[in-house]
Write a protein that holds these residues in place. Structure first.
Motif, PDB file in Angstrom:
ATOM      1  N   SER A   1      -1.685   3.645  10.803  1.00  0.00           N
ATOM      2  CA  SER A   1      -2.720   3.041   9.964  1.00  0.00           C
ATOM      3  C   SER A   1      -2.408   3.349   8.505  1.00  0.00           C
ATOM      4  O   SER A   1      -1.768   4.355   8.194  1.00  0.00           O
ATOM      5  N   ILE A   2      -2.876   2.448   7.650  1.00  0.00           N
ATOM      6  CA  ILE A   2      -2.700   2.652   6.212  1.00  0.00           C
ATOM      7  C   ILE A   2      -3.844   1.954   5.489  1.00  0.00           C
ATOM      8  O   ILE A   2      -4.256   0.860   5.864  1.00  0.00           O
ATOM      9  N   THR A   3      -4.386   2.660   4.503  1.00  0.00           N
ATOM     10  CA  THR A   3      -5.365   2.086   3.581  1.00  0.00           C
ATOM     11  C   THR A   3      -4.908   2.467   2.184  1.00  0.00           C
ATOM     12  O   THR A   3      -3.856   3.085   2.027  1.00  0.00           O
ATOM     13  N   ASP A   4      -5.719   2.178   1.189  1.00  0.00           N
ATOM     14  CA  ASP A   4      -5.339   2.554  -0.171  1.00  0.00           C
ATOM     15  C   ASP A   4      -5.354   4.067  -0.371  1.00  0.00           C
ATOM     16  O   ASP A   4      -4.736   4.577  -1.297  1.00  0.00           O
ATOM     17  N   SER A   5      -5.990   4.829   0.540  1.00  0.00           N
ATOM     18  CA  SER A   5      -6.078   6.282   0.354  1.00  0.00           C
ATOM     19  C   SER A   5      -5.601   7.116   1.547  1.00  0.00           C
ATOM     20  O   SER A   5      -5.452   8.323   1.416  1.00  0.00           O
ATOM     21  N   THR A   6      -5.367   6.497   2.706  1.00  0.00           N
ATOM     22  CA  THR A   6      -4.933   7.252   3.884  1.00  0.00           C
ATOM     23  C   THR A   6      -3.712   6.598   4.530  1.00  0.00           C
ATOM     24  O   THR A   6      -3.534   5.388   4.480  1.00  0.00           O
ATOM     25  N   LEU A   7      -2.889   7.436   5.133  1.00  0.00           N
ATOM     26  CA  LEU A   7      -1.684   6.977   5.821  1.00  0.00           C
ATOM     27  C   LEU A   7      -1.481   7.860   7.044  1.00  0.00           C
ATOM     28  O   LEU A   7      -1.535   9.086   6.943  1.00  0.00           O
TER      29      LEU A   7
ATOM     30  N   LEU B   1       0.797  -1.232   0.000  1.00  0.00           N
ATOM     31  CA  LEU B   1       0.000   0.000   0.000  1.00  0.00           C
ATOM     32  C   LEU B   1       0.827   1.279   0.000  1.00  0.00           C
ATOM     33  O   LEU B   1       0.343   2.333  -0.398  1.00  0.00           O
ATOM     34  N   LEU B   2       2.073   1.227   0.432  1.00  0.00           N
ATOM     35  CA  LEU B   2       2.870   2.435   0.626  1.00  0.00           C
ATOM     36  C   LEU B   2       3.300   3.156  -0.656  1.00  0.00           C
ATOM     37  O   LEU B   2       3.252   4.391  -0.692  1.00  0.00           O
ATOM     38  N   PRO B   3       3.739   2.466  -1.707  1.00  0.00           N
ATOM     39  CA  PRO B   3       4.244   3.200  -2.882  1.00  0.00           C
ATOM     40  C   PRO B   3       3.242   4.213  -3.436  1.00  0.00           C
ATOM     41  O   PRO B   3       2.045   3.937  -3.538  1.00  0.00           O
ATOM     42  N   GLY B   4       3.766   5.412  -3.741  1.00  0.00           N
ATOM     43  CA  GLY B   4       2.947   6.500  -4.267  1.00  0.00           C
ATOM     44  C   GLY B   4       3.265   7.786  -3.541  1.00  0.00           C
ATOM     45  O   GLY B   4       4.169   7.860  -2.713  1.00  0.00           O
ATOM     46  N   ARG B   5       2.527   8.817  -3.892  1.00  0.00           N
ATOM     47  CA  ARG B   5       2.719  10.139  -3.268  1.00  0.00           C
ATOM     48  C   ARG B   5       1.631  10.353  -2.231  1.00  0.00           C
ATOM     49  O   ARG B   5       0.445  10.156  -2.496  1.00  0.00           O
ATOM     50  N   TRP B   6       2.050  10.801  -1.045  1.00  0.00           N
ATOM     51  CA  TRP B   6       1.161  11.079   0.083  1.00  0.00           C
ATOM     52  C   TRP B   6       1.314  12.538   0.474  1.00  0.00           C
ATOM     53  O   TRP B   6       2.422  13.019   0.639  1.00  0.00           O
TER      54      TRP B   6
ATOM     55  N   ARG C   1      -3.442   9.899  -0.103  1.00  0.00           N
ATOM     56  CA  ARG C   1      -2.767   9.558  -1.353  1.00  0.00           C
ATOM     57  C   ARG C   1      -3.156  10.585  -2.407  1.00  0.00           C
ATOM     58  O   ARG C   1      -4.313  10.936  -2.570  1.00  0.00           O
ATOM     59  N   ALA C   2      -2.144  11.102  -3.117  1.00  0.00           N
ATOM     60  CA  ALA C   2      -2.399  12.069  -4.182  1.00  0.00           C
ATOM     61  C   ALA C   2      -2.979  11.332  -5.386  1.00  0.00           C
ATOM     62  O   ALA C   2      -2.559  10.223  -5.706  1.00  0.00           O
ATOM     63  N   THR C   3      -3.942  11.952  -6.019  1.00  0.00           N
ATOM     64  CA  THR C   3      -4.491  11.374  -7.243  1.00  0.00           C
ATOM     65  C   THR C   3      -3.607  11.763  -8.408  1.00  0.00           C
ATOM     66  O   THR C   3      -2.777  12.671  -8.321  1.00  0.00           O
ATOM     67  N   ALA C   4      -3.796  11.123  -9.539  1.00  0.00           N
ATOM     68  CA  ALA C   4      -2.936  11.339 -10.713  1.00  0.00           C
ATOM     69  C   ALA C   4      -2.892  12.804 -11.147  1.00  0.00           C
ATOM     70  O   ALA C   4      -1.852  13.311 -11.502  1.00  0.00           O
TER      71      ALA C   4
END
Length: 130
Positions: A101-107, A33-38, A124-127
Protein backbone atom coordinates in the motif's frame (compact mmCIF):
# COMPACT_ATOMS: atom_id res chain seq x y z
CA UNK A 1 -42.00 -6.19 -17.20
CA UNK A 2 -41.12 -3.07 -15.24
CA UNK A 3 -39.95 -5.07 -12.22
CA UNK A 4 -37.53 -7.03 -14.48
CA UNK A 5 -35.92 -3.78 -15.65
CA UNK A 6 -35.61 -2.57 -12.10
CA UNK A 7 -34.01 -5.88 -11.07
CA UNK A 8 -31.52 -5.72 -13.94
CA UNK A 9 -30.69 -2.10 -13.15
CA UNK A 10 -30.22 -2.97 -9.48
CA UNK A 11 -27.92 -5.91 -10.30
CA UNK A 12 -25.95 -3.77 -12.74
CA UNK A 13 -25.54 -1.07 -10.07
CA UNK A 14 -24.34 -3.61 -7.49
CA UNK A 15 -21.89 -5.08 -10.01
CA UNK A 16 -20.44 -1.65 -10.81
CA UNK A 17 -20.06 -0.83 -7.11
CA UNK A 18 -18.22 -4.12 -6.48
CA UNK A 19 -15.93 -3.43 -9.42
CA UNK A 20 -15.13 0.05 -8.08
CA UNK A 21 -14.37 -1.32 -4.60
CA UNK A 22 -12.08 -4.05 -5.93
CA UNK A 23 -10.09 -1.51 -7.96
CA UNK A 24 -9.65 0.73 -4.91
CA UNK A 25 -7.65 -1.98 -3.10
CA UNK A 26 -4.66 -1.63 -5.46
CA UNK A 27 -1.97 0.89 -4.59
CA UNK A 28 -2.32 4.28 -6.17
CA UNK A 29 0.13 5.59 -8.71
CA UNK A 30 3.41 4.46 -7.17
CA UNK A 31 5.47 6.49 -9.64
CA UNK A 32 3.99 9.76 -8.35
CA UNK A 33 3.81 8.94 -4.63
CA UNK A 34 7.13 7.15 -4.10
CA UNK A 35 9.77 9.93 -4.42
CA UNK A 36 10.95 11.21 -1.03
CA UNK A 37 12.36 9.86 2.21
CA UNK A 38 10.54 7.07 4.05
CA UNK A 39 11.39 6.09 7.62
CA UNK A 40 10.55 2.85 9.38
CA UNK A 41 7.70 2.77 11.86
CA UNK A 42 7.44 -1.00 12.22
CA UNK A 43 9.11 -4.06 10.70
CA UNK A 44 8.30 -7.75 10.80
CA UNK A 45 10.55 -10.71 10.04
CA UNK A 46 8.74 -14.01 9.45
CA UNK A 47 5.59 -12.25 10.64
CA UNK A 48 7.13 -11.36 14.02
CA UNK A 49 8.03 -7.79 15.04
CA UNK A 50 11.73 -6.98 14.85
CA UNK A 51 13.61 -4.02 16.28
CA UNK A 52 16.92 -4.76 14.59
CA UNK A 53 16.00 -2.41 11.73
CA UNK A 54 14.86 0.49 13.93
CA UNK A 55 16.71 3.21 11.98
CA UNK A 56 15.82 1.88 8.51
CA UNK A 57 15.06 4.42 5.79
CA UNK A 58 14.54 4.49 2.05
CA UNK A 59 15.01 7.56 -0.14
CA UNK A 60 13.67 7.48 -3.69
CA UNK A 61 14.16 10.22 -6.25
CA UNK A 62 12.17 10.67 -9.44
CA UNK A 63 15.17 9.82 -11.67
CA UNK A 64 15.42 6.16 -10.57
CA UNK A 65 18.05 6.49 -7.82
CA UNK A 66 17.43 5.24 -4.28
CA UNK A 67 19.37 5.27 -1.04
CA UNK A 68 18.84 3.01 1.94
CA UNK A 69 20.61 1.76 5.03
CA UNK A 70 19.11 -1.73 4.75
CA UNK A 71 22.08 -3.92 5.73
CA UNK A 72 21.95 -6.15 2.62
CA UNK A 73 21.54 -3.21 0.22
CA UNK A 74 23.24 -0.22 1.89
CA UNK A 75 24.03 2.91 -0.07
CA UNK A 76 22.95 4.26 -3.41
CA UNK A 77 21.55 2.17 -6.24
CA UNK A 78 19.13 2.34 -9.12
CA UNK A 79 15.51 1.20 -9.02
CA UNK A 80 12.70 0.43 -11.44
CA UNK A 81 8.96 0.33 -10.82
CA UNK A 82 6.99 -2.41 -12.54
CA UNK A 83 3.33 -2.64 -11.56
CA UNK A 84 3.32 -3.03 -7.78
CA UNK A 85 6.99 -4.02 -7.65
CA UNK A 86 10.11 -1.96 -7.00
CA UNK A 87 13.31 -3.60 -8.20
CA UNK A 88 16.50 -2.30 -6.61
CA UNK A 89 19.63 -2.97 -8.65
CA UNK A 90 22.79 -2.64 -6.62
CA UNK A 91 25.87 -3.67 -8.57
CA UNK A 92 23.96 -6.39 -10.43
CA UNK A 93 22.27 -7.71 -7.29
CA UNK A 94 18.48 -7.24 -7.63
CA UNK A 95 16.24 -6.96 -4.58
CA UNK A 96 12.51 -6.97 -5.28
CA UNK A 97 9.99 -5.19 -3.04
CA UNK A 98 6.22 -5.43 -3.36
CA UNK A 99 4.24 -2.27 -2.60
CA UNK A 100 1.36 -3.50 -0.45
CA UNK A 101 0.00 0.00 0.00
CA UNK A 102 1.05 3.58 -0.57
CA UNK A 103 -0.47 6.95 0.23
CA UNK A 104 1.03 10.42 0.38
CA UNK A 105 2.25 9.67 3.94
CA UNK A 106 2.49 5.87 4.36
CA UNK A 107 4.25 3.07 2.49
CA UNK A 108 4.16 -0.68 3.17
CA UNK A 109 6.81 -2.78 1.45
CA UNK A 110 7.23 -6.55 1.47
CA UNK A 111 10.37 -8.40 0.44
CA UNK A 112 12.24 -11.62 0.97
CA UNK A 113 15.86 -11.42 2.07
CA UNK A 114 17.97 -14.55 2.48
CA UNK A 115 14.82 -16.72 2.29
CA UNK A 116 13.15 -14.71 5.08
CA UNK A 117 9.99 -12.62 4.49
CA UNK A 118 10.04 -9.02 5.74
CA UNK A 119 7.42 -6.30 5.87
CA UNK A 120 8.31 -2.63 6.37
CA UNK A 121 5.73 -0.06 7.44
CA UNK A 122 7.16 3.36 6.65
CA UNK A 123 6.13 6.99 7.09
CA UNK A 124 7.13 9.83 4.80
CA UNK A 125 9.68 12.06 6.54
CA UNK A 126 8.68 15.68 6.89
CA UNK A 127 11.02 18.47 5.81
CA UNK A 128 12.33 19.09 9.35
CA UNK A 129 13.03 15.34 9.86
CA UNK A 130 15.20 15.05 6.74
Amino acid sequence: MNSKRISYAFLLGIGLMLLAVSCADEPENIQELLPGRWELQQATRNGEPTRSLADLYFEFDATGIMRTNLPVAKGESSYLISGQAIEQNQDGNVIAYTVSSITDSTLVLQTELRDTPFQFQLLRATANQE
